[in-house]
Design an enzyme around this catalytic site. Structure first.
Site, PDB file in Angstrom:
ATOM      1  N   HIS A  39       1.104  -1.389  -0.678  1.00  0.00           N
ATOM      2  CA  HIS A  39       0.091  -0.250  -0.015  1.00  0.00           C
ATOM      3  C   HIS A  39       0.754   1.202   0.097  1.00  0.00           C
ATOM      4  O   HIS A  39       0.915   1.832   1.251  1.00  0.00           O
ATOM      5  CB  HIS A  39      -0.912   0.068   1.045  1.00  0.00           C
ATOM      6  CG  HIS A  39      -2.113   0.898   0.893  1.00  0.00           C
ATOM      7  ND1 HIS A  39      -3.061   1.089   1.504  1.00  0.00           N
ATOM      8  CD2 HIS A  39      -1.886   2.158   1.244  1.00  0.00           C
ATOM      9  CE1 HIS A  39      -4.317   1.297   1.248  1.00  0.00           C
ATOM     10  NE2 HIS A  39      -3.278   2.373   0.667  1.00  0.00           N
TER      11      HIS A  39
ATOM     12  N   TYR B 192     -14.737   5.628  -4.232  1.00  0.00           N
ATOM     13  CA  TYR B 192     -15.265   6.590  -3.452  1.00  0.00           C
ATOM     14  C   TYR B 192     -16.403   7.559  -3.914  1.00  0.00           C
ATOM     15  O   TYR B 192     -16.972   7.914  -3.128  1.00  0.00           O
ATOM     16  CB  TYR B 192     -14.408   8.012  -3.168  1.00  0.00           C
ATOM     17  CG  TYR B 192     -12.670   6.634  -1.843  1.00  0.00           C
ATOM     18  CD1 TYR B 192     -12.063   5.988  -2.616  1.00  0.00           C
ATOM     19  CD2 TYR B 192     -13.071   7.032  -0.525  1.00  0.00           C
ATOM     20  CE1 TYR B 192     -11.962   5.160  -0.960  1.00  0.00           C
ATOM     21  CE2 TYR B 192     -12.392   6.091   0.278  1.00  0.00           C
ATOM     22  CZ  TYR B 192     -11.522   5.743  -0.273  1.00  0.00           C
ATOM     23  OH  TYR B 192     -11.006   5.089   0.433  1.00  0.00           O
TER      24      TYR B 192
ATOM     25  N   GLU C 185     -12.277  -0.752   0.004  1.00  0.00           N
ATOM     26  CA  GLU C 185     -12.344   0.699   0.876  1.00  0.00           C
ATOM     27  C   GLU C 185     -13.701   1.307  -0.125  1.00  0.00           C
ATOM     28  O   GLU C 185     -14.071   1.367  -1.386  1.00  0.00           O
ATOM     29  CB  GLU C 185     -11.199   1.630  -0.172  1.00  0.00           C
ATOM     30  CG  GLU C 185      -9.996   1.014   0.895  1.00  0.00           C
ATOM     31  CD  GLU C 185      -8.544   1.963   0.293  1.00  0.00           C
ATOM     32  OE1 GLU C 185      -9.086   3.548  -0.506  1.00  0.00           O
ATOM     33  OE2 GLU C 185      -7.473   1.185   0.451  1.00  0.00           O
TER      34      GLU C 185
ATOM     35  N   GLU D 184      -3.343  11.109   5.784  1.00  0.00           N
ATOM     36  CA  GLU D 184      -3.975  10.832   4.938  1.00  0.00           C
ATOM     37  C   GLU D 184      -3.268  11.719   3.609  1.00  0.00           C
ATOM     38  O   GLU D 184      -3.158  12.484   2.942  1.00  0.00           O
ATOM     39  CB  GLU D 184      -5.051  11.917   4.523  1.00  0.00           C
ATOM     40  CG  GLU D 184      -5.815  12.305   3.132  1.00  0.00           C
ATOM     41  CD  GLU D 184      -6.486  10.772   2.439  1.00  0.00           C
ATOM     42  OE1 GLU D 184      -6.171   9.919   3.696  1.00  0.00           O
ATOM     43  OE2 GLU D 184      -6.750  10.928   1.517  1.00  0.00           O
TER      44      GLU D 184
END
Ligand code: GBH
Length: 541
Positions: A128, A318, A382, A439
């Protein structure tokens, strides 16, 4: 022709649900127990690279607080947890001839045991975005084919040491971000770009495509190794997870309908470039035309390894973008994105970050599109929302995260409808994220957690959204042991027409479908119902 499961208000009992995190975003302790440097360690410290100038040295301190975090997961009642392994904790210098760090292995081993002891299924990402710095210094990281063997060696150690207990593996998280944001726009480590105000080196016209190609190959060879040496004895599954937001035409002009398809081709089809190569065998035609010689090609041997390498479709998603043809941004397929409809209204609720609005209809449409196109079971790995200005709210106000609750209300309803009404084979849902955390380029300004983190004390506080999501899954995952059988995936990948944002049919061949079936159903949300009718029609389900 659709197969209707017996119960339409539930998900199967083996449906995995929980929260997702990533090593660099939560662990901190960047020098503990022999961890080597990751390229994000120093990148985050360079002036201007994060919004608040802060780095990942502490993050949510989860390297030290991991047991508290696991207890938090227990309090939420999840049945799965998605986390990632930091390569430089396992092999501090990263390479296949470099020493392995037993202390790092032990830490993840404890984490995995801690999860299993609590009845929580580990869902593990190998990469990641936190590359060992030494590999970048040695040969340029993902720019070099050297990385393929080094990555496969790292993956092998993880399979050997954790695979007895880990049954769900993801090779990469969002390769598009590594290639485009890291080597094109230059906003993520290593920050390379043609833009010399941003980076002293880099070539945005070639490097992202080279990096994407090597990411795909590393993924594919790791999957091959897993299948040849581990799968049978360990009985697990392996795939990749891609970022991909829904793309809808801005209006029904033919060029904007084409633009939405081009956006999907480059963001998902290429996925920088994973999907079409991995599931269909080659890059999309649109990409080949757009990039010409700059797009690397697979040798016949590589092609055979890449095709079919992922056993499922890992989906991070998202938002939804309205697409207009035009512009010269190759990373978006020369398509412009907007959230403003032709009539001036907004598509959905705006999040803290500019790129995100809430639009559950788009999520449902994307689930349908992907299932139809790639014919693989989907693991949603996610999905999440950052409430506007949450970072400057008093704690109590931040915990009452209404917009995030709305986001999850819409998207859980979309999942349920996609499974039970549309027949999409969806096997997991992980909300991003367990905690507010680092973030990336936004530093700690943008909060995606369903749990609030007070960074001064590291105390965790569940937000209303955590309560909503956990309650929702408790009510909607079947408790009976007999799982609902998901319909068999269609065998042949298909061309799929895109719906329009407001649920009116784009020009498409509807001669064989029956648009009235779904529209007769009465639901509270008229627009959602119209949209549902439409996607059912265009997908012929
Ligand atoms: C995920 O990326 C990541 O996996 C996760 O680590 C992260 O914390 C989470 O989302 C929330 O952001 O305006 O050109 O810079 C989500 C996919 C793709 C969304 C890039 C933001 C910004 C494009 N991201 N996009 S740009």
């Amino acid at each position: 022709m659709s197969v209707q499961p017996a119960q339409t208000d539930k998900l199967p009992s083996d449906f995995l649900w929980g929260f997702a995190t990533a090593s660099f975003q939560i662990e901190g302790s960047t020098t503990a127990d022999g961890r080597g440097k990751s390229w994000w360690d120093d990148f985050a410290k360079l002036p201007g690279k994060t919004l608040d100038g802060r780095d990942g040295d502490v993050a949510t301190d989860s390297y030290n607080r991991w047991e508290d975090d696991l207890d938090l997961l227990v309090s939420y009642g999840v049945n799965s947890y998605r986390f990632s392994i930091a390569w430089s904790r396992i092999i501090p210098l990263g390479g296949r001839n470099d020493p392995v760090n037993e202390a790092g292995i032990q830490w993840y081993s404890n984490l995995i045991d801690g999860l299993l002891k609590r009845g929580i299924t580990p869902f593990v990402t190998l990469y990641h975005w936190d590359l060992p710095q030494a590999l970048y210094d040695r040969y340029g990281g993902w720019l070099s084919r050297e990385i393929i063997e080094d990555y496969v060696n790292y993956a092998k150690i993880c399979f050997e040491r954790f695979g007895d207990r880990v049954k769900f593996w993801l090779t990469h998280n969002e390769p598009w971000c590594v290639s485009v944001l890291g080597h094109g726009r230059g906003v993520f480590a290593p920050g390379r770009s043609s833009d010399r105000t941003r980076s002293p080196e880099g070539d945005s016209s070639t490097e992202p495509w080279i990096v994407g190609h090597n990411l795909i190959l590393a993924h594919a060879y790791a999957c091959k190794l897993y299948r040849e040496q581990f799968k049978e004895s360990q009985d697990g599954t392996i795939g990749i997870t891609l970022n991909g937001d829904m793309a809808l035409p801005y209006d029904d002009s033919p060029e904007n309908i084409a633009a939405a398809q081009h956006a999907l081709d480059v963001a998902i089809g290429a996925t920088c470039l994973s999907q079409d190569p991995i599931y269909l065998g080659d890059y999309p035609e649109y990409m080949k035309d757009m990039l010409g010689d700059r797009l690397p090609r697979f040798t016949p041997e590589e092609h055979a390894v890449v095709l079919g390498s992922s056993e499922f479709y890992g989906m991070n998603t998202y938002t939804t973008n309205l697409c207009k043809a035009g512009g010269d941004d190759e990373f978006q397929g020369k398509v412009e994105y907007t959230f403003t409809r032709p009539d001036g209204t907004q598509l959905g609720t705006q999040a803290h970050c500019a790129w995100l609005q809430d639009y559950p209809e788009g999520f449902r449409a994307l689930l349908n599109y992907l299932y139809k196109r790639y014919s693989k079971p989907i693991y949603v790995t996610e999905n999440g929302f950052a409430v506007k200005d949450e970072n400057v709210m008093p704690l109590e106000q931040a915990l009452a995260d209404h917009d995030r609750v709305q986001y999850f209300k819409g998207n859980t309803a979309a999942i349920l409808a996609a499974v039970n009404e549309d027949g999409v084979d969806i096997r997991s849902y992980f909300a991003w994220s367990l905690l507010d955390n680092f973030e990336w380029a936004d530093g700690y300004v943008t909060r995606f957690g369903l749990t609030y983190v007070d960074y001064d004390t590291q105390k965790r506080y569940p937000k209303d959204s955590a309560k909503f999501v956990t309650q929702w899954f408790k009510e909607h995952v079947t408790s009976a042991p007999e799982p609902l059988k998901a319909p068999e995936p269609t065998k042949e990948p298909q061309h799929v027409e895109l719906p329009k944002a407001d649920g009116e049919a784009a020009p498409t061949d509807s001669a064989t479908s029956s648009p009235t079936v779904e529209t007769k159903k009465k639901t509270k949300r008229a627009r959602f119902a119209r949209f549902t009718a439409y996607i059912s029609t265009f997908l012929g389900i």
